[in-house]
Motif scaffolding. Structure first.
Motif, short mmCIF file in Angstrom:
data_model
loop_
_atom_site.label_atom_id
_atom_site.label_comp_id
_atom_site.label_asym_id
_atom_site.label_seq_id
_atom_site.Cartn_x
_atom_site.Cartn_y
_atom_site.Cartn_z
N SER A 120 0.85 -1.19 0.00
CA SER A 120 0.00 0.00 0.00
C SER A 120 0.88 1.24 0.00
O SER A 120 2.11 1.15 0.15
CB SER A 120 -0.94 0.00 1.21
OG SER A 120 -0.20 -0.11 2.41
N ALA A 121 0.25 2.39 -0.17
CA ALA A 121 0.99 3.65 -0.21
C ALA A 121 0.11 4.75 0.35
O ALA A 121 -1.12 4.66 0.35
CB ALA A 121 1.43 3.97 -1.63
N GLY B 170 -9.12 4.36 -7.85
CA GLY B 170 -7.95 3.64 -7.34
C GLY B 170 -7.33 4.22 -6.09
O GLY B 170 -6.20 3.87 -5.75
N LEU B 171 -8.05 5.09 -5.38
CA LEU B 171 -7.51 5.66 -4.15
C LEU B 171 -8.66 6.01 -3.22
O LEU B 171 -9.81 6.13 -3.63
CB LEU B 171 -6.64 6.89 -4.43
CG LEU B 171 -7.32 8.08 -5.13
CD1 LEU B 171 -7.98 9.04 -4.14
CD2 LEU B 171 -6.29 8.83 -5.97
N LYS B 172 -8.32 6.19 -1.94
CA LYS B 172 -9.28 6.63 -0.93
C LYS B 172 -8.78 7.93 -0.36
O LYS B 172 -7.65 8.01 0.14
CB LYS B 172 -9.42 5.57 0.17
CG LYS B 172 -10.42 5.92 1.25
CD LYS B 172 -11.84 5.92 0.75
CE LYS B 172 -12.83 6.14 1.87
NZ LYS B 172 -14.22 6.17 1.40
N ALA B 173 -9.60 8.99 -0.46
CA ALA B 173 -9.20 10.32 -0.02
C ALA B 173 -9.79 10.65 1.34
O ALA B 173 -10.92 10.29 1.65
CB ALA B 173 -9.64 11.36 -1.05
N THR C 233 -5.19 13.51 2.68
CA THR C 233 -4.41 12.28 2.63
C THR C 233 -5.04 11.30 1.65
O THR C 233 -6.27 11.14 1.64
CB THR C 233 -4.33 11.61 4.02
OG1 THR C 233 -3.85 12.56 4.96
CG2 THR C 233 -3.41 10.41 4.00
N LEU C 234 -4.21 10.68 0.84
CA LEU C 234 -4.66 9.67 -0.11
C LEU C 234 -4.06 8.33 0.29
O LEU C 234 -2.87 8.24 0.61
CB LEU C 234 -4.23 10.03 -1.54
CG LEU C 234 -4.54 11.44 -2.03
CD1 LEU C 234 -4.03 11.63 -3.46
CD2 LEU C 234 -6.02 11.73 -1.95
N VAL C 235 -4.86 7.29 0.25
CA VAL C 235 -4.41 5.94 0.58
C VAL C 235 -4.62 5.05 -0.63
O VAL C 235 -5.72 5.02 -1.21
CB VAL C 235 -5.17 5.38 1.80
CG1 VAL C 235 -4.73 3.95 2.09
CG2 VAL C 235 -4.95 6.27 3.03
N PHE C 236 -3.56 4.32 -1.02
CA PHE C 236 -3.60 3.44 -2.18
C PHE C 236 -3.44 1.99 -1.73
O PHE C 236 -2.71 1.71 -0.78
CB PHE C 236 -2.47 3.78 -3.16
CG PHE C 236 -2.53 5.18 -3.71
CD1 PHE C 236 -3.10 5.43 -4.94
CD2 PHE C 236 -2.02 6.24 -2.98
CE1 PHE C 236 -3.15 6.72 -5.45
CE2 PHE C 236 -2.06 7.54 -3.48
CZ PHE C 236 -2.64 7.78 -4.72
N ALA C 237 -4.12 1.09 -2.43
CA ALA C 237 -4.07 -0.33 -2.08
C ALA C 237 -3.02 -1.08 -2.89
O ALA C 237 -3.14 -2.28 -3.13
CB ALA C 237 -5.44 -0.97 -2.28
N VAL D 158 5.62 4.62 -0.06
CA VAL D 158 5.04 3.28 0.01
C VAL D 158 5.25 2.73 1.41
O VAL D 158 6.17 3.14 2.14
CB VAL D 158 5.65 2.34 -1.04
CG1 VAL D 158 5.36 2.84 -2.44
CG2 VAL D 158 7.16 2.19 -0.82
N ARG D 159 4.41 1.81 1.79
CA ARG D 159 4.47 1.23 3.13
C ARG D 159 5.69 0.32 3.25
O ARG D 159 5.95 -0.53 2.41
CB ARG D 159 3.21 0.44 3.43
CG ARG D 159 3.17 -0.16 4.83
CD ARG D 159 1.87 -0.92 5.05
NE ARG D 159 1.75 -1.42 6.42
CZ ARG D 159 2.26 -2.56 6.84
NH1 ARG D 159 2.92 -3.35 5.98
NH2 ARG D 159 2.12 -2.94 8.09
N ALA D 160 6.47 0.53 4.30
CA ALA D 160 7.61 -0.32 4.60
C ALA D 160 7.22 -1.36 5.64
O ALA D 160 6.20 -1.23 6.32
CB ALA D 160 8.78 0.53 5.11
N LYS D 161 8.04 -2.37 5.78
CA LYS D 161 7.77 -3.42 6.75
C LYS D 161 7.77 -2.84 8.16
O LYS D 161 8.63 -2.04 8.52
CB LYS D 161 8.82 -4.53 6.62
CG LYS D 161 8.52 -5.74 7.48
CD LYS D 161 9.58 -6.83 7.27
CE LYS D 161 9.27 -8.06 8.12
NZ LYS D 161 10.29 -9.13 7.93
N ASN D 162 6.77 -3.23 8.94
CA ASN D 162 6.62 -2.79 10.33
C ASN D 162 6.35 -1.30 10.47
O ASN D 162 6.57 -0.72 11.54
CB ASN D 162 7.86 -3.17 11.16
CG ASN D 162 8.09 -4.67 11.21
OD1 ASN D 162 7.15 -5.45 11.25
ND2 ASN D 162 9.36 -5.07 11.19
N ASP D 163 5.87 -0.67 9.40
CA ASP D 163 5.51 0.75 9.47
C ASP D 163 4.32 0.95 10.40
O ASP D 163 3.33 0.21 10.33
CB ASP D 163 5.14 1.26 8.08
CG ASP D 163 6.17 2.23 7.53
OD1 ASP D 163 7.00 2.72 8.32
OD2 ASP D 163 6.12 2.53 6.32
#
Length: 391
Positions: free
Chosen positions: A244-245, A282-285, A294-298, A359-364
């Motif tokens: 995700s991002a 393709g995003l959630k605002a 803030t925008l969240v991407f899957a 982008v989301r990193a591990k354990n973020d």
């Protein structure tokens, strides 16, 4: 949520009208059940200070009391007319708050007027408007006593529901429609044991479900932009998928824009941005706060993210925001009369945004990914604004 507010009424119409013998017996008396159901709804509206909802409690109580005490046919025939007129007025006319004297007067009127129909002269006068008297001949009324009433209910219910669908109404509006509809259907199930009790339970349940929806919206939906707000975002970030991002964005030079054109125009910019973001695929605002979103991407595909973010940036930058000229009359009729007389009526300005994504990193954690996106947003602003930084 609108479907959940209407669902109890639909189930009641199916069971109560077609199979009234299926209704289970209630352990409490009709007075106890009706008082309890309406009392719970009234207490919830008062506790959460939802004043515009409160008047539906005396509406239910007065109508249920009149039906419970009615012994004359004139009173029974008068009730549907009052139910239609009063419910439509409560639904579509401006209703005063219970905190005002006019609101308190309306509360008493809704509670007492239905009981006034028990007075024979008044009940007979209102009963003369019963649709069976003017929709059908005397012969048909004798042969099919419920047909005219059923057609009348279907006509009102269909027109009302069509209007609600056209307006894309909230659950509250649908709960009002459902409360009216089950009361109208009560006359078709009046001989069934506990029919009145079940009717009030169903009506109050629909209103309570709609009230819960309203409270959730107040807690999680930003009123200005219509987007979910920060509380909803933080809940979403706790459940981010591995791929995700997240992107932070805000309006460039928003403070100067506000100072120059005023807060009303600033609100217009935020509403515009909310609408543009809500339309993106393709995003959630979310509205993070102030002029920040803030925008969240899957997904975490960087090339795809870059393309999507550039599309968002261009969609905002290419939109011509129209600002009403200060000399233009605020009244629509005066504005139409002067249309064409002045060369400049509106001023068009451009609004730009800066975006920082990661982008989301591990354990973020939620805080870590937001901080990194915010740092990238700062980099985009430092590099000249109206651009995307993704890393």
């Amino acid at each position: 949520m609108a479907l959940l507010a209407v669902l109890p009424a639909l189930v009641w119409l199916f069971v109560g009208c077609l199979f009234p013998h299926w209704l289970p017996a209630l352990p409490l008396s009709t007075v106890q059940v009706v008082s309890g159901a309406i009392g719970v709804f009234l207490l919830l509206t008062l506790f959460f200070r939802q004043w515009r909802w409160t008047h539906w409690a005396p509406w239910l109580a007065g109508n249920a009391g009149a039906f419970y005490l009615a012994e004359q046919s004139d009173t029974v025939n008068a009730l549907p007319i009052w139910w239609v007129l009063s419910s439509l007025w409560l639904s579509f006319a401006p209703v005063p708050s219970l905190r005002t004297w006019s609101g308190k007067g309306l509360f008493i009127l809704l509670l007492g007027l239905p009981l006034g129909l028990l007075w024979p002269p008044l009940g007979a006068g209102i009963a003369a408007l019963n649709p069976s008297h003017w929709l059908m001949t005397a012969t048909l009324r004798d042969d099919y006593p419920q047909l005219a009433y059923g057609l009348f209910v279907l006509a009102i219910a269909g027109t009302w529901a069509t209007f609600l669908m056209y307006q894309v109404s909230a659950a509250y509006r649908w709960a009002q429609w459902a409360a009216w509809l089950v009361m109208m259907a009560l006359l078709l199930t009046g001989s069934a044991p506990d029919a009145l009790s079940w009717t009030v339970i169903v009506a109050a349940t629909g209103l309570i479900v709609a009230l819960a929806d309203q409270l959730l919206r107040l807690a999680y939906i930003d009123e200005l932009t219509g987007l979910p707000q920060r509380r909803a975002l933080m809940s979403q970030l706790q459940h981010l998928k591995r791929r995700s991002a997240v992107c932070m964005l805000d309006v460039d030079h928003f403070k100067k824009f506000n100072d120059k054109y005023g807060h009303d125009v600033g609100d217009q910019v935020l509403r515009l941005l909310g609408r543009i973001l809500a339309e993106q695929k393709g995003l959630k605002a979310y509205r993070y706060g102030g002029e920040e979103f803030t925008l969240v991407f899957a997904h975490n595909e960087q090339a795809r993210l870059k393309t999507q973010l550039e599309e968002v940036r261009k969609a905002v930058a290419s939109y011509p925001l129209s600002i009403r000229d200060a000399s233009r009359p605020k009244r629509g009729n005066e504005g139409k009369q002067q249309r064409g007389q002045s060369k400049v009526q509106n001023k068009h300005v451009k609004v730009t945004i800066s975006l920082g994504a990661t982008v989301r990193a591990k354990n973020d954690t939620a805080e870590a990914i937001l901080k990194r996106a915010d740092e990238n947003l700062y980099s985009a602003k430092k590099a000249g604004r109206n651009r995307v930084v993704l890393r």
